[in-house]
Design a protein around this motif. Sequence first.
Motif, PDB file in Angstrom:
ATOM      1  N   GLU A  22      33.034  37.836 -42.145  1.00  0.00           N
ATOM      2  CA  GLU A  22      31.653  37.979 -41.675  1.00  0.00           C
ATOM      3  C   GLU A  22      31.606  38.466 -40.230  1.00  0.00           C
ATOM      4  O   GLU A  22      30.711  39.226 -39.853  1.00  0.00           O
ATOM      5  CB  GLU A  22      30.910  36.657 -41.857  1.00  0.00           C
ATOM      6  CG  GLU A  22      30.643  36.355 -43.340  1.00  0.00           C
ATOM      7  CD  GLU A  22      29.970  35.015 -43.581  1.00  0.00           C
ATOM      8  OE1 GLU A  22      29.898  34.205 -42.626  1.00  0.00           O
ATOM      9  OE2 GLU A  22      29.527  34.776 -44.719  1.00  0.00           O
ATOM     10  N   LYS A  23      32.572  38.053 -39.418  1.00  0.00           N
ATOM     11  CA  LYS A  23      32.659  38.588 -38.053  1.00  0.00           C
ATOM     12  C   LYS A  23      32.997  40.080 -38.087  1.00  0.00           C
ATOM     13  O   LYS A  23      32.472  40.868 -37.293  1.00  0.00           O
ATOM     14  CB  LYS A  23      33.717  37.827 -37.253  1.00  0.00           C
ATOM     15  CG  LYS A  23      33.283  36.453 -36.782  1.00  0.00           C
ATOM     16  CD  LYS A  23      34.367  35.821 -35.900  1.00  0.00           C
ATOM     17  CE  LYS A  23      33.916  34.466 -35.389  1.00  0.00           C
ATOM     18  NZ  LYS A  23      34.968  33.840 -34.536  1.00  0.00           N
ATOM     19  N   TYR A  24      33.871  40.448 -39.006  1.00  0.00           N
ATOM     20  CA  TYR A  24      34.233  41.858 -39.158  1.00  0.00           C
ATOM     21  C   TYR A  24      33.005  42.685 -39.547  1.00  0.00           C
ATOM     22  O   TYR A  24      32.788  43.783 -39.016  1.00  0.00           O
ATOM     23  CB  TYR A  24      35.334  41.986 -40.213  1.00  0.00           C
ATOM     24  CG  TYR A  24      35.644  43.406 -40.628  1.00  0.00           C
ATOM     25  CD1 TYR A  24      36.435  44.230 -39.831  1.00  0.00           C
ATOM     26  CD2 TYR A  24      35.137  43.917 -41.823  1.00  0.00           C
ATOM     27  CE1 TYR A  24      36.716  45.538 -40.218  1.00  0.00           C
ATOM     28  CE2 TYR A  24      35.416  45.222 -42.210  1.00  0.00           C
ATOM     29  CZ  TYR A  24      36.205  46.029 -41.404  1.00  0.00           C
ATOM     30  OH  TYR A  24      36.476  47.315 -41.787  1.00  0.00           O
ATOM     31  N   PHE A  25      32.186  42.167 -40.462  1.00  0.00           N
ATOM     32  CA  PHE A  25      30.973  42.878 -40.872  1.00  0.00           C
ATOM     33  C   PHE A  25      30.033  43.096 -39.684  1.00  0.00           C
ATOM     34  O   PHE A  25      29.328  44.099 -39.611  1.00  0.00           O
ATOM     35  CB  PHE A  25      30.229  42.097 -41.959  1.00  0.00           C
ATOM     36  CG  PHE A  25      30.946  42.044 -43.291  1.00  0.00           C
ATOM     37  CD1 PHE A  25      31.858  43.019 -43.649  1.00  0.00           C
ATOM     38  CD2 PHE A  25      30.701  41.008 -44.183  1.00  0.00           C
ATOM     39  CE1 PHE A  25      32.512  42.974 -44.870  1.00  0.00           C
ATOM     40  CE2 PHE A  25      31.346  40.951 -45.407  1.00  0.00           C
ATOM     41  CZ  PHE A  25      32.257  41.934 -45.755  1.00  0.00           C
ATOM     42  N   LYS A  26      30.025  42.135 -38.760  1.00  0.00           N
ATOM     43  CA  LYS A  26      29.141  42.219 -37.597  1.00  0.00           C
ATOM     44  C   LYS A  26      29.780  42.989 -36.437  1.00  0.00           C
ATOM     45  O   LYS A  26      29.217  43.046 -35.348  1.00  0.00           O
ATOM     46  CB  LYS A  26      28.767  40.813 -37.121  1.00  0.00           C
ATOM     47  CG  LYS A  26      27.948  40.021 -38.126  1.00  0.00           C
ATOM     48  CD  LYS A  26      27.716  38.597 -37.627  1.00  0.00           C
ATOM     49  CE  LYS A  26      26.940  37.771 -38.636  1.00  0.00           C
ATOM     50  NZ  LYS A  26      26.788  36.353 -38.190  1.00  0.00           N
ATOM     51  N   HIS A  27      30.981  43.521 -36.668  1.00  0.00           N
ATOM     52  CA  HIS A  27      31.736  44.260 -35.643  1.00  0.00           C
ATOM     53  C   HIS A  27      32.140  43.365 -34.480  1.00  0.00           C
ATOM     54  O   HIS A  27      32.345  43.835 -33.359  1.00  0.00           O
ATOM     55  CB  HIS A  27      30.933  45.464 -35.126  1.00  0.00           C
ATOM     56  CG  HIS A  27      30.443  46.366 -36.216  1.00  0.00           C
ATOM     57  ND1 HIS A  27      31.286  47.141 -36.980  1.00  0.00           N
ATOM     58  CD2 HIS A  27      29.187  46.597 -36.701  1.00  0.00           C
ATOM     59  CE1 HIS A  27      30.587  47.827 -37.872  1.00  0.00           C
ATOM     60  NE2 HIS A  27      29.312  47.511 -37.735  1.00  0.00           N
ATOM     61  N   ASP A  28      32.281  42.074 -34.760  1.00  0.00           N
ATOM     62  CA  ASP A  28      32.751  41.120 -33.751  1.00  0.00           C
ATOM     63  C   ASP A  28      34.239  40.835 -33.902  1.00  0.00           C
ATOM     64  O   ASP A  28      34.797  40.019 -33.154  1.00  0.00           O
ATOM     65  CB  ASP A  28      31.974  39.802 -33.859  1.00  0.00           C
ATOM     66  CG  ASP A  28      30.511  39.948 -33.493  1.00  0.00           C
ATOM     67  OD1 ASP A  28      30.194  40.893 -32.737  1.00  0.00           O
ATOM     68  OD2 ASP A  28      29.689  39.137 -33.954  1.00  0.00           O
ATOM     69  N   THR A 102      23.144  52.825 -43.016  1.00  0.00           N
ATOM     70  CA  THR A 102      23.119  53.181 -41.601  1.00  0.00           C
ATOM     71  C   THR A 102      22.056  54.255 -41.422  1.00  0.00           C
ATOM     72  O   THR A 102      21.315  54.586 -42.356  1.00  0.00           O
ATOM     73  CB  THR A 102      24.491  53.712 -41.135  1.00  0.00           C
ATOM     74  OG1 THR A 102      24.745  54.967 -41.779  1.00  0.00           O
ATOM     75  CG2 THR A 102      25.614  52.734 -41.486  1.00  0.00           C
ATOM     76  N   THR A 434      19.218  30.478 -41.250  1.00  0.00           N
ATOM     77  CA  THR A 434      19.741  31.056 -40.012  1.00  0.00           C
ATOM     78  C   THR A 434      20.659  30.071 -39.290  1.00  0.00           C
ATOM     79  O   THR A 434      20.737  28.885 -39.627  1.00  0.00           O
ATOM     80  CB  THR A 434      18.579  31.423 -39.081  1.00  0.00           C
ATOM     81  OG1 THR A 434      17.858  30.211 -38.766  1.00  0.00           O
ATOM     82  CG2 THR A 434      17.633  32.416 -39.747  1.00  0.00           C
ATOM     83  N   LYS A 435      21.344  30.597 -38.293  1.00  0.00           N
ATOM     84  CA  LYS A 435      22.215  29.735 -37.478  1.00  0.00           C
ATOM     85  C   LYS A 435      21.407  28.607 -36.848  1.00  0.00           C
ATOM     86  O   LYS A 435      21.875  27.454 -36.767  1.00  0.00           O
ATOM     87  CB  LYS A 435      22.900  30.575 -36.393  1.00  0.00           C
ATOM     88  CG  LYS A 435      23.865  29.771 -35.539  1.00  0.00           C
ATOM     89  CD  LYS A 435      24.555  30.660 -34.509  1.00  0.00           C
ATOM     90  CE  LYS A 435      25.532  29.839 -33.663  1.00  0.00           C
ATOM     91  NZ  LYS A 435      26.219  30.693 -32.646  1.00  0.00           N
ATOM     92  N   PRO A 694      23.162  43.866 -47.737  1.00  0.00           N
ATOM     93  CA  PRO A 694      22.382  43.813 -46.483  1.00  0.00           C
ATOM     94  C   PRO A 694      21.403  44.970 -46.310  1.00  0.00           C
ATOM     95  O   PRO A 694      20.645  44.981 -45.348  1.00  0.00           O
ATOM     96  CB  PRO A 694      23.480  43.865 -45.410  1.00  0.00           C
ATOM     97  CG  PRO A 694      24.615  44.589 -46.053  1.00  0.00           C
ATOM     98  CD  PRO A 694      24.582  44.176 -47.495  1.00  0.00           C
ATOM     99  N   ALA A 730      19.568  37.930 -43.476  1.00  0.00           N
ATOM    100  CA  ALA A 730      19.052  37.781 -42.119  1.00  0.00           C
ATOM    101  C   ALA A 730      17.524  37.857 -42.142  1.00  0.00           C
ATOM    102  O   ALA A 730      16.932  38.460 -43.042  1.00  0.00           O
ATOM    103  CB  ALA A 730      19.622  38.872 -41.220  1.00  0.00           C
TER     104      ALA A 730
END
Length: 753
Positions: A22-28, A102, A434-435, A694, A730
Amino acid sequence: MTTSIIGFPRIGKNRELKFATEKYFKHDLSQESLEKTAKEIRIENWNLQKQAEIEYPVSNDFSFYDQVLDTSRFLNAIPKRFQDLNLNALETYFAMARGLQTEKIDVKALPMKKWFNTNYHYIVPELSSETQIKASTDQILESILEARKSGIETRPTLVGPYTFLKLATYTENARPEDFIASFQTAYKLLLNELDKNNVTWLQIDEPALVLEQNDADLELFKTLYQEILKEKKTTKVLLQTYFGDVRDAYLTLLALDFDGIGLDFVEGRESLHLIERYGFPENKILFAGLVNGKNIWKNNYQKTLDIISQWPKNIHFVLSTSCSLQHVPVTITSETQLSQDILNHFAFATEKLQELHELDAIVFHGNTAFLVENERYFTGNRIKKDDALAQKIDHLTALDFERQPSFSKRLEIQKEALKLPLLPTTTIGSFPQTKEIRVARLAHKKNELSDDAYEQFLKEKITQWIKFQEEIGIDVLVHGEFERNDMVEYFGQQLSGYVFTQKAWVQSYGTRCVKPPIVWGDIRRPNPMTVKWSKFAQEQTQKVMKGMLTGPVTILNWSFPREDISLKESTLQLALAIQEEVLDLERAGIRIIQIDEAALREKLPLRKSDWNKEYLDWAIPAFRLVHAKVKAETQIHTHMCYSEFTDIIPAIDAMDADVISFEASRSDLSILDSLKENHFKTLVGPGVYDIHSPRIPSVEEIETQIERILEKVPVDHVWINPDCGLKTRASKETKESLAHLSEAAKTYRKKYL
């Protein structure tokens, strides 16, 4: 070799893969870091198997998303629209699984369906006349070599060509027969590469063999493997099945040049009879699925020994799991809040490795100490039986399962009472978790947030989302389920008879993991469960508020069920509890009540000949028991998702709900043809967009979907809704998507006024 497993959970002990992906999906997180996490999980899994003395731990059972999608990548069965994106291999892989949107790209994900009779979802392969099958063995070989560097020799596994062809969808007039030669070439190439790399065993999974097979099916299977097995040199081939028995294909399997055959003795009701009747060749190894890979209760060693004792003495067999262990949590060692008395009855994936080790000691080395220790968990009464509940179930009559008046009369009454517009809009129930919501829930759980403060927080969230629904013109509102951690666990926590874990996570699809509650004893509802929040929500609006419940079949199917009583008895206990909640909601002024049965199909036997006597004859009445006593004015909805429903349409209609919503967007609305053919009476809400991706659908896209629906279903029988709950999405994309949905529905409503 004396012990084996089919596969191991790939999410990590603490869901490391989920969080990294999930971090990878968010580019984190970089791709390099994601792959590092994946490697750590794989090595940990191999070491666990090695410690349990599994001789050939399984490799290539790891997946970033789904093992069927991995097989698509192995075969280069990648639709042209994804190849044309010119992404790297991993990005293309995820685009197939999740879609990609995109500024310059907008491509939908491939369909997703339930994996046989489990709550796991696979990505449906797509084959067309443009598909150029070409094996890429890199991933499989890299996994083998990675394990070797850790000093572990593995047995690679992958989905077989027959199952892949049976699960695939075909476009542009393509047919399974078109791919026989290219599939044979691909699997022969793999065998050749494994032989060059001195790999001892290859496991090929063919679970489709447990379905009903006709002559054409068996001929396809034989044609595929007669050629593939010609390439076999030193690498041995294990043909692995699971989720049932191979009664139609057993003799075919024996006649082919497989070195090992894996049979399921847990769900395979005919597996023992097949061996008794036809025997088993001395020149093959039986990989015997004796340890349940889908439930978390300890294996009863004596029952396992009883099965083995009925085999011919000359059988060379290996003790194995009934299916991959990906369907159970990783380990009980993460559970610190359950008493040891309770934990002693459980075996998660890691503990099942130990069970195989102990069975090996008993069966092959005569160590009776493990047998004596195991027997004490299966003697005496583990729980005290609720005699009053049992009597209540015994005294149910046919009238308890029949709702009055008839469906057509109820429809007219509800039309007048609810005064809903044509093509009414609603959602399936949940809004984004959400978080902020998860942090507040955790703080409340840790007593860092008071009851009053947490309740006020939830009220604010509910009110905000009610206002949003009113602003965009949704007709039937939901409160969003912000107080709920999960659609099954939430209810289980308020019912007697359940126990709960902290970290017993199981992969449902991709990065989505669930934590099934465990049915420990008899089930009752001590107090109302949802009435407070539904009543509060209804008080905030003049529009109709929908009450949200999970149905008894789904609660049971998404729990780890008891093994000491029948599934039918447990389901009826749940049905009586949910019935009490339905009637309390009705008394509180809730005029529409949705009772989700998303998992209705999961315990349905895979063979049609076993359906009624084994499942539908009690599962459908259990749902009717829940709502049979409500007033005619009260409208009952249900929801189902991501399963094959076309062949049980009459049974779904027999549930006697007033409205059913279901996933249809990823499956291209194909279910609508079956509804029409079966003269389906229930009102329907086919999902008009996919919530597991998404991407945000445009108004025009949803309008096109509505138009296609109305070509097959009368306009006064259609509801407009997403295809599932929105908790995983989201907030921004949810709001935009729902605004587009509402606008599209209004456009079409005007056309019919």
